[in-house]
Motif scaffolding. Structure first.
Motif, mmCIF file in Angstrom:
data_model
loop_
_atom_site.group_PDB
_atom_site.id
_atom_site.type_symbol
_atom_site.label_atom_id
_atom_site.label_comp_id
_atom_site.label_asym_id
_atom_site.label_seq_id
_atom_site.Cartn_x
_atom_site.Cartn_y
_atom_site.Cartn_z
ATOM 1 N N ILE A 163 53.462 33.683 32.424
ATOM 2 C CA ILE A 163 53.548 32.286 31.991
ATOM 3 C C ILE A 163 54.806 31.623 32.550
ATOM 4 O O ILE A 163 54.776 30.473 33.012
ATOM 5 N N SER A 164 55.928 32.340 32.525
ATOM 6 C CA SER A 164 57.177 31.783 33.066
ATOM 7 C C SER A 164 57.052 31.524 34.560
ATOM 8 O O SER A 164 57.512 30.491 35.062
ATOM 9 N N ALA A 165 56.424 32.468 35.283
ATOM 10 C CA ALA A 165 56.257 32.304 36.731
ATOM 11 C C ALA A 165 55.389 31.093 37.059
ATOM 12 O O ALA A 165 55.557 30.469 38.112
ATOM 13 N N ALA A 166 54.486 30.734 36.150
ATOM 14 C CA ALA A 166 53.605 29.589 36.379
ATOM 15 C C ALA A 166 54.271 28.266 35.985
ATOM 16 O O ALA A 166 53.674 27.205 36.170
ATOM 17 N N GLY A 167 55.484 28.331 35.435
ATOM 18 C CA GLY A 167 56.195 27.117 35.065
ATOM 19 C C GLY A 167 55.690 26.467 33.786
ATOM 20 O O GLY A 167 55.939 25.285 33.545
ATOM 21 N N ILE A 168 55.010 27.224 32.944
ATOM 22 C CA ILE A 168 54.484 26.691 31.685
ATOM 23 C C ILE A 168 55.573 26.784 30.614
ATOM 24 O O ILE A 168 56.186 27.845 30.451
ATOM 25 N N PRO A 169 55.844 25.708 29.884
ATOM 26 C CA PRO A 169 56.904 25.749 28.868
ATOM 27 C C PRO A 169 56.648 26.835 27.823
ATOM 28 O O PRO A 169 55.543 26.949 27.289
ATOM 29 N N ALA A 170 57.662 27.629 27.539
ATOM 30 C CA ALA A 170 57.566 28.720 26.564
ATOM 31 C C ALA A 170 58.962 29.012 26.036
ATOM 32 O O ALA A 170 59.964 28.741 26.708
ATOM 33 N N PRO A 171 59.073 29.573 24.836
ATOM 34 C CA PRO A 171 60.391 29.960 24.336
ATOM 35 C C PRO A 171 61.027 31.011 25.246
ATOM 36 O O PRO A 171 60.323 31.813 25.872
ATOM 37 N N ALA A 172 62.349 31.009 25.315
ATOM 38 C CA ALA A 172 63.050 32.058 26.057
ATOM 39 C C ALA A 172 62.677 33.410 25.463
ATOM 40 O O ALA A 172 62.430 33.531 24.262
ATOM 41 N N LEU B 196 44.293 15.936 21.977
ATOM 42 C CA LEU B 196 43.296 16.783 22.639
ATOM 43 C C LEU B 196 43.399 16.677 24.161
ATOM 44 O O LEU B 196 43.229 17.668 24.876
ATOM 45 N N ALA B 197 43.682 15.503 24.663
ATOM 46 C CA ALA B 197 43.832 15.344 26.111
ATOM 47 C C ALA B 197 44.995 16.190 26.621
ATOM 48 O O ALA B 197 44.885 16.883 27.644
ATOM 49 N N ALA B 198 46.118 16.145 25.908
ATOM 50 C CA ALA B 198 47.281 16.946 26.315
ATOM 51 C C ALA B 198 46.993 18.438 26.177
ATOM 52 O O ALA B 198 47.346 19.236 27.049
ATOM 53 N N LEU B 199 46.344 18.825 25.085
ATOM 54 C CA LEU B 199 46.024 20.234 24.880
ATOM 55 C C LEU B 199 45.025 20.752 25.912
ATOM 56 O O LEU B 199 45.101 21.904 26.335
ATOM 57 N N GLY B 200 44.091 19.913 26.330
ATOM 58 C CA GLY B 200 43.138 20.335 27.342
ATOM 59 C C GLY B 200 43.814 20.643 28.665
ATOM 60 O O GLY B 200 43.535 21.671 29.308
ATOM 61 N N GLU B 201 44.721 19.796 29.078
ATOM 62 C CA GLU B 201 45.458 20.025 30.323
ATOM 63 C C GLU B 201 46.325 21.278 30.222
ATOM 64 O O GLU B 201 46.370 22.108 31.142
ATOM 65 N N PHE B 202 46.991 21.432 29.084
ATOM 66 C CA PHE B 202 47.864 22.592 28.873
ATOM 67 C C PHE B 202 47.047 23.875 28.846
ATOM 68 O O PHE B 202 47.412 24.887 29.462
ATOM 69 N N THR B 203 45.919 23.864 28.138
ATOM 70 C CA THR B 203 45.078 25.046 28.011
ATOM 71 C C THR B 203 44.532 25.482 29.365
ATOM 72 O O THR B 203 44.486 26.682 29.676
#
Length: 417
Positions: A118-127, A235-242
């Protein structure tokens, strides 16, 4: 000669309708299951081996050896519960079966590997960091501060997830079983779950839901609920994130259960942060809701993927809103049900459309996960607000009295935040 298909199965209820997914007359379909799970094995099973637990390697290997002697090595192995994915992958390697092996499974089951992807893909996540010992946790805290979360790298159902507020809380880790762990920065945003199908290229049908209370809280005695979201902007934001998460984890079809923190920026825009993801249909009442409310069987899709096929699920033109509620036992299981009561709701229609409550006198077994709990409820309505009122109202009205097999009776009282 017909194929030998092996299924590792642990549910007592009908979360999965195997007889609808696999022709049990055309194939030799064998099962490895538990004493609780054997009651829901289809009558058409070629053979059934009962083991104490489906995630115990020696017992399962012995059972599979018996089935292999009868029917030869299986061509495919199906395991739908998250706790059985590891042993299914191991068996595929040992028996030369097609399907997901331990290497391909690692990014879905090992939360450290998942965090790296997930980190390598640049997706926001907790440290995050590996947490092999207390020194590693302290070093992480020095950089990221307190509080923080420590959890098993291969845990399920929030097992042994610990929140540490300071170095003084570190002794809590010493009381837990030895196993690989991950430490993460604490995020206080509400947790949502997103369930559905990734086709390998795009999202198939999917639904997002907000938890009522938390999974960790459920392990401490709080009720746990979930309500599907109908906020179009969110839902629009969650769809893109998912889609970004699902595609980062695999370019092949898979059924997912994502968990995501949902906050709001100062400008009012949804702030989404990855929590974790499961290579499976969501637990609790999710399989039932999808079949009963939405007319879609996610379990069928998961089976088709494990059989090497590409699932094709319909996407409804309009969605109804579903929700569920789990009530914990008021004393640790195993415990006996002494009494329960659920008064009618003050507003007609604001109750569950389905419920699973153990009869008075039954013993609720000590089994991990969300099936063998005090009570399970399912809801359906026209809006998130309507369903949430029904979930919260049911939790507040329901009363459950149980007695431990060794201590006095205790009555459940709702805790809904």
């Amino acid at each position: 000669m017909s194929e030998h298909i092996l299924i590792i199965h642990r549910w007592r209820d009908r979360q999965a309708l195997y007889q609808d997914y696999i022709d049990h007359d055309a194939h030799r379909v064998s099962y490895v299951t538990t004493q609780l799970g054997v009651t829901s094995v289809p009558a058409g099973a070629a053979a059934v081996q009962v083991v104490p637990a489906t995630d115990q390697v020696p017992d399962v290997l012995g059972a599979v050896g018996e089935l292999t002697a009868l029917y030869g090595p299986p061509t495919r192995i199906v395991a739908l519960n998250e706790g059985d994915l590891d042993i299914a992958a191991l068996l595929r390697e040992r028996l030369g079966c097609g399907g997901q092996d331990t290497r391909r499974l690692a990014r879905f089951r090992d939360k450290l590997v998942m965090a790296e992807v997930i980190s390598a893909a640049g997706i926001p996540a907790p440290a995050w960091a590996d947490a092999p010992d207390e020194a590693a946790v302290l070093a992480f805290a020095e950089e990221h501060g307190w509080p923080l979360i420590v959890k098993p790298r291969k845990g399920t159902a929030s097992r042994d997830v610990v929140r540490l507020g300071s170095a003084a809380d570190l002794p809590a880790l010493r009381r837990l079983p030895a196993e690989p762990r991950l430490v993460q920065e604490f995020c206080g945003d509400p947790v949502y779950h997103v369930d559905g199908l990734w086709t390998g290229e795009r999202l198939g049908p999917w639904r997002a839901s907000r938890y009522v209370n938390t999974c960790v809280g459920f392990t401490k005695g709080d009720a746990l609920g979930s309500v599907e979201v109908d906020d179009t902007a969110l839902l629009a934001a969650l769809g893109e994130f998912t889609a970004a998460v699902a595609g980062a984890l695999s370019d092949e079809p898979w059924v997912f259960h994502h968990e995501v923190f949902v906050g709001t920026t100062p400008g009012g825009v949804p702030r989404l942060t990855f929590l974790e993801s499961g290579y499976r249909v969501g637990g609790a009442e999710i399989p039932f809701l999808w079949r009963e409310v939405h007319g879609i069987d996610l379990m069928r899709a998961a089976v088709e993927i494990q059989l090497g096929r590409r699932p094709d699920l319909p996407v409804p033109a309009e969605w109804r809103t579903g929700g569920w509620l789990l009530v914990p036992t008021p004393v640790p299981a195993p415990c006996r049900v002494l009494d329960w009561d659920l008064p009618e709701p003050p507003t007609p229609g604001e109750g569950p459309y389905a419920q699973v409550i153990a009869p008075v006198g039954d013993v609720i077994p000590r089994v991990g996960g969300y099936e063998h709990v005090g009570a399970r409820f399912r809801f359906c309505g026209d809006s998130s607000g309507e369903v949430e009122r029904a979930v919260v109202g049911t939790a507040e009205r329901f009363r459950l009295e149980c007695a431990s097999l060794t201590t006095a009776a205790v009555r459940y009282r709702a805790c809904v935040r």
